[in-house]
Design a protein around this motif. Sequence first.
Motif, mmCIF file in Angstrom:
data_model
loop_
_atom_site.group_PDB
_atom_site.id
_atom_site.type_symbol
_atom_site.label_atom_id
_atom_site.label_comp_id
_atom_site.label_asym_id
_atom_site.label_seq_id
_atom_site.Cartn_x
_atom_site.Cartn_y
_atom_site.Cartn_z
ATOM 1 N N LYS A 187 48.318 46.480 48.642
ATOM 2 C CA LYS A 187 49.598 46.776 49.066
ATOM 3 C C LYS A 187 49.867 46.806 48.079
ATOM 4 O O LYS A 187 51.092 47.601 47.646
ATOM 5 C CB LYS A 187 49.890 46.304 50.166
ATOM 6 C CG LYS A 187 49.895 46.618 51.545
ATOM 7 C CD LYS A 187 50.641 45.916 52.321
ATOM 8 C CE LYS A 187 50.211 44.720 52.767
ATOM 9 N NZ LYS A 187 51.292 44.026 54.056
ATOM 10 N N GLN B 280 52.479 39.562 42.369
ATOM 11 C CA GLN B 280 53.435 38.394 43.408
ATOM 12 C C GLN B 280 55.029 39.122 43.280
ATOM 13 O O GLN B 280 54.935 38.233 44.532
ATOM 14 C CB GLN B 280 53.458 37.251 43.400
ATOM 15 C CG GLN B 280 51.747 36.100 43.016
ATOM 16 C CD GLN B 280 50.923 35.995 44.261
ATOM 17 O OE1 GLN B 280 50.760 36.596 44.812
ATOM 18 N NE2 GLN B 280 51.936 34.750 44.974
ATOM 19 N N PHE C 224 48.530 39.058 38.584
ATOM 20 C CA PHE C 224 48.814 38.432 39.949
ATOM 21 C C PHE C 224 50.292 38.526 39.822
ATOM 22 O O PHE C 224 50.660 38.341 40.903
ATOM 23 C CB PHE C 224 47.815 37.019 39.841
ATOM 24 C CG PHE C 224 48.771 36.292 40.693
ATOM 25 C CD1 PHE C 224 47.594 35.969 41.440
ATOM 26 C CD2 PHE C 224 49.342 35.079 40.576
ATOM 27 C CE1 PHE C 224 47.722 35.044 42.579
ATOM 28 C CE2 PHE C 224 49.535 34.021 40.997
ATOM 29 C CZ PHE C 224 48.634 33.727 42.046
ATOM 30 N N GLY D 144 42.486 42.038 45.808
ATOM 31 C CA GLY D 144 42.239 41.876 47.541
ATOM 32 C C GLY D 144 42.020 43.549 47.554
ATOM 33 O O GLY D 144 42.161 44.700 47.100
ATOM 34 N N SER D 145 41.784 43.888 49.277
ATOM 35 C CA SER D 145 40.657 44.984 49.745
ATOM 36 C C SER D 145 41.724 45.430 50.473
ATOM 37 O O SER D 145 42.083 46.644 50.148
ATOM 38 C CB SER D 145 40.130 44.548 50.940
ATOM 39 O OG SER D 145 40.803 43.683 51.684
ATOM 40 N N GLU D 146 42.953 45.066 50.499
ATOM 41 C CA GLU D 146 44.519 46.114 50.969
ATOM 42 C C GLU D 146 44.956 46.994 49.459
ATOM 43 O O GLU D 146 45.716 47.226 50.017
ATOM 44 C CB GLU D 146 45.342 45.045 52.451
ATOM 45 C CG GLU D 146 44.257 44.788 52.547
ATOM 46 C CD GLU D 146 45.215 43.842 53.519
ATOM 47 O OE1 GLU D 146 46.360 44.128 53.624
ATOM 48 O OE2 GLU D 146 45.131 43.160 55.028
ATOM 49 N N TRP E 20 34.827 43.984 35.116
ATOM 50 C CA TRP E 20 36.220 43.949 36.352
ATOM 51 C C TRP E 20 35.620 42.939 37.796
ATOM 52 O O TRP E 20 37.187 43.152 38.407
ATOM 53 C CB TRP E 20 36.025 45.307 35.757
ATOM 54 C CG TRP E 20 36.565 45.833 35.144
ATOM 55 C CD1 TRP E 20 35.657 46.434 33.775
ATOM 56 C CD2 TRP E 20 37.286 46.515 34.634
ATOM 57 N NE1 TRP E 20 36.177 46.922 32.753
ATOM 58 C CE2 TRP E 20 37.453 46.843 33.131
ATOM 59 C CE3 TRP E 20 39.024 46.826 34.566
ATOM 60 C CZ2 TRP E 20 38.282 47.292 32.283
ATOM 61 C CZ3 TRP E 20 39.791 47.052 33.896
ATOM 62 C CH2 TRP E 20 40.241 46.968 33.059
ATOM 63 N N GLU E 21 35.039 43.001 37.333
ATOM 64 C CA GLU E 21 34.909 42.107 39.073
ATOM 65 C C GLU E 21 35.703 41.274 39.333
ATOM 66 O O GLU E 21 36.486 41.267 40.640
ATOM 67 C CB GLU E 21 32.715 41.349 39.134
ATOM 68 C CG GLU E 21 32.415 42.645 39.327
ATOM 69 C CD GLU E 21 32.163 42.562 40.633
ATOM 70 O OE1 GLU E 21 33.102 42.728 41.835
ATOM 71 O OE2 GLU E 21 32.055 44.572 41.257
ATOM 72 N N GLY E 22 36.126 40.805 38.721
ATOM 73 C CA GLY E 22 37.193 39.555 38.737
ATOM 74 C C GLY E 22 38.370 40.013 39.908
ATOM 75 O O GLY E 22 39.033 40.045 40.371
ATOM 76 N N LEU E 23 38.589 40.847 37.759
ATOM 77 C CA LEU E 23 40.130 41.340 38.347
ATOM 78 C C LEU E 23 40.716 41.834 39.330
ATOM 79 O O LEU E 23 41.392 42.482 40.566
ATOM 80 C CB LEU E 23 40.160 42.813 37.192
ATOM 81 C CG LEU E 23 42.071 43.271 36.982
ATOM 82 C CD1 LEU E 23 42.999 42.099 36.695
ATOM 83 C CD2 LEU E 23 42.324 44.327 35.632
ATOM 84 N N GLU F 10 38.476 42.307 42.383
ATOM 85 C CA GLU F 10 38.128 40.781 43.090
ATOM 86 C C GLU F 10 40.314 39.996 43.751
ATOM 87 O O GLU F 10 41.061 40.201 45.129
ATOM 88 C CB GLU F 10 37.633 39.443 43.465
ATOM 89 C CG GLU F 10 36.369 39.741 43.532
ATOM 90 C CD GLU F 10 35.938 40.258 44.852
ATOM 91 O OE1 GLU F 10 37.346 40.074 45.720
ATOM 92 O OE2 GLU F 10 34.918 41.138 45.263
ATOM 93 N N LEU F 11 40.842 40.218 42.624
ATOM 94 C CA LEU F 11 41.975 39.701 42.560
ATOM 95 C C LEU F 11 43.614 40.882 43.282
ATOM 96 O O LEU F 11 43.927 40.784 43.910
ATOM 97 C CB LEU F 11 42.574 39.562 41.087
ATOM 98 C CG LEU F 11 43.758 39.031 40.749
ATOM 99 C CD1 LEU F 11 43.881 37.521 41.476
ATOM 100 C CD2 LEU F 11 44.486 38.794 39.568
#
Lengths: 355, 722
Positions: B599, B557, B553, B595-597, B587-590, B592-593
């Motif tokens: 970037k 950032q 995370f 994000g779909s993009e 792994w789901e949580g990570l 999700e973190l």
Amino acid sequence: MAITGLPKPPEIHRLTQSKYIDSVRWLPSVSPFQKHVIVAFFDVDTDTPSLEIHSLDPPKPLVPLSLWTPPSRISSLKTTRSVAAASTISGSVHIFVTGVERHDISGLEPVFTVVGKEFHMGSVNGVDLMEGNSECVSVGDDGRVNLVNFGVEGSFGKGSYRKVFDGNGLVSYTAVKWASPSEFVTGGYGFGLQWWDIRRPGEAVGQFKGNWNHGKTSGIIHSIDIHPSRKHTCLAGGSTGTVFAWDLRSQQQPIILSGVGTGETMTHPLSESEVWEVQCDCYIKSSSRGLSSSRILPAMFCSEDGILAVVEQGEEPTELLAEPCAINSFDIDLQNPSDIICSLEWESIAIVSRP
Amino acid sequence: MLAVSSEFGGGTSDSVSGALVPFLPCAEASVVYPLHHGLKPPISRVSISWARGSSLRISLFKSSSSESDADGEVGGKVLEVRLGGDGEMSDAQWRRIAYGSVSPFALLQSRKNSVAGFSKMQLSPSLYHLEWWEYVMEYSKDIDVLLGNSKPLTARVIGDQQEILKNREAPTSVKAAWELMEIFYADKLSKAWLPERLVDWLADYDSLLSSTQTTVHSKLVEFQSQLIKLQIIEDESTYWEVLASALAVGWLEIVVKLLRLHGSYHLDQIAKREIENGLVEAVAVLVSKMPRMRPEIEAGELGECFKAKPDFMKAWERWRAQVTKLDSSAFWVQCTHRLTRGGLRNMLQIMLGNLNVLCSATYHWIELYISHFLYIRPLTRGLENMYNLAQKCLQLKPTSCPDKLARLLIGILGENTEVVLAECSRGFGPWMVSHAIELLTAESNQAGILLHEERHSLGEISMEELHRLIYAQVLSSHVLTWQIAPIYLASCIKQGMGLLEILLNRQPIQDSKILLKNLEICRLYDLDSVSTNIMKIAGVYHWKHGRKGSGVFWLQQAHDERCLNRIAQQLFDYVGKSISGECFLQWEGLIELLGSESKHAGGLEFLHKYRDLKKSLQHFDHGKTVIAAQEAVESLMSLMKNPSTPQRFWLPLLYDSLKLLSWREQPLLNVSQTNLLLNKLQELSMARLRPDFVEADLPPQALNSVRLALATNLGRAILEEK
């Protein structure tokens, strides 16, 4: 200090302390003239944390009633009518009986303590209790979700815990809140919320993806609240002044109550910094009409830039307090919702009494 | 001087051997700091070094050849000893002052900037409705409130007849010094009444003048404690001494109150002592009618106030004439009580300004000085005259060790800004200097020039900036006050921002609350590069401590692609072991973190796509529908095409999708897609020859079965396309 929106400004008392306040909560009071609070202090000069119960009668200073020294600083503190739970940054959870009948005891000793590498590694970031339920849920940096069972009321002393989930550090949780006796919501990095059901262990039953603010910087959830009467709506607050509600029934669409980067709806956010705590505000102003069940309850939040305010869907926010320093936590007195206690960064406590 | 002595909690009663360094208790100015180290003697080595702020780090070592290792005792201990100030105020009180002074200081600075803005635009000064000194006065009052409350603690409804001194919160010398500077520098209105302002100042702070020697205040406190025991008050010589002293420094209410305690007022005696009582009352009336040149007199205070000099002069002459008349009255002869006669006439001499009497009635030179203003030269004007008078009083009542308040007063009267600053710094510390500079520069241009001039010797910064920087350093050194240091640093034009960046970079990142508070300050001061740096450090810290989610995370950032790519490689090793099974939950949580993009996910993008593939493969397994199959193929192809997909995952990916490649219903991959996959397979075979290749944990025939499936698919696809 600008106070807007209220016909009569709230009454504010500031009580300076000589210790840092990590957290503060109301305790149920015996009489309307005798109010009690539980405060997590940290004395920087001697490097000692303490958990203390004080009686409160502003503007007079706090009167200490009992004290307990935790193994490290308190990271989260929650209370119900009869029980209080405190977690520490070293990974322990402590359960106390704080019921009205126990106020005469001079020592504040935990009735049940859980600690150990098997339980939590590192800081426990959040605990939560539910009224009338003898389970305390705890979440931490290590990504673990644990349920601490402290027995049925009346037979305190024995207790146990069980693991609901172990994230192995791949995720970290920062906040937790019960929705019903078998469901709770956790929050963490990336504005994500997870809905859990202890009847279906091992996995969250609902995920709220935090990427609704595409392209904007992401953030952390610091606090979650769910009103017992609206258990499908979850209120959350976090970075960049964000306060939003997540309705489980319309899953991926948050209702943003305050925050930066919400463009059209919010032209001038009340706060742009960290929202440290958020709570449903049940205090009904005399002028306002009845609350329909489809509306989101008003939310009170406190922030790093010193704002304590109430935001409501489609309404002008009401600022209750604007301090030159951060407001790190607050609590609304459930018995008398016009009274709010806040802990301020500059070693003081503020008590706001709404007219 | 510092002497360290150790103290054993509840240890041996005779702890002579407990002292590490022998110290002499009689040595002056030595401070003893007890150390609670809890080690059993003997201690072989002690090392002392500076720690953060004004604290010492003391390391105590036991001798290495200790035989008591068995009981698991530690071999030493490191302690920090905070070197305290003068003990007048606790650390917590100082912090409260530091917190409270932020708002007034920031407000004054912003006003200063806007006033400067106005004058740059050459707008007439009438546009802002207040004069500058009035802003400074507002600031000074705000600070003064902060420094303590000098008003009586409890409002008395019925005055205690025996109580001569009001019960007050103990005044602090910081407040006294602040008010002294306010009188001389900030308050323009007080210029005309300087002597009387000083009389009031002394009334509030006389008790601070000396802690060891007698002052009028200490004399009164002593007398107050004896008062209850005294039967016939006028027979005590101290009664008359106290009266003379209180009168000399102008505490008229106390004098009158004391006089009315005189025995001749008693109903049973008044008949016998009529003349005596008349004389006492005459003096009391004269005292209460004393003319004072001041704008106002507070309720309950005595004296008659005059604002204009001619009126005052007239009244003063008249009053003195009355005093002289009483002094030469014939009634004295008829007054039989010797002490009363002597005491009252002594008081008249004080009122007439008899220097010898004044000298004996006062103790500290400042008290004598004040009595001059009251009875000898009430019209003293100008700092030079006041300074000369002070010198004269100093000669009459020399002190061996001048007090810090007295030194400050001399500095102010001497009109020497540098001395004033030095005394502030010496006596009251950096907080006082950095805040008092605003008072010093309120009016005096000369002081302004002196303090704002950039000096080569100070590294091209002004004295004002230097003192603010010093104060900011003090604030920075404490965990609770570092957050307010930026306010002071931001007001330092030359070096402030540089030091601010250092301060922010140095804050600990372990605690996420402190980290976020730190980032908030970065945001307020637009220090994006600093915040990026802090987030990178935090990211790596969390990663290293096993908190992969928070690590990712913070690195996201910080937009740190390089770091994310590096940790991605480490993560893949981990993934390779745990992901190939069905257990993807953790792994789901990570993911999700991320994000779909994704970037800013760097190499971690792969994880996200891999999860998607796994999901669609599961769908396919359950339903075996064409749509699910095509979805799975799509994600497989995007994974295989993506350069961020690590080579060692190629074969496992293909092996996982074996069912897809050999689906009986129809070929799912077209010719070009199959060719691409075959090429990848070829590339993989080449790479296997390299020594650093990591073999995937798959059955040995995996490669062949994939190759076979692909070849079959290719054949079917060619047929299909024709």
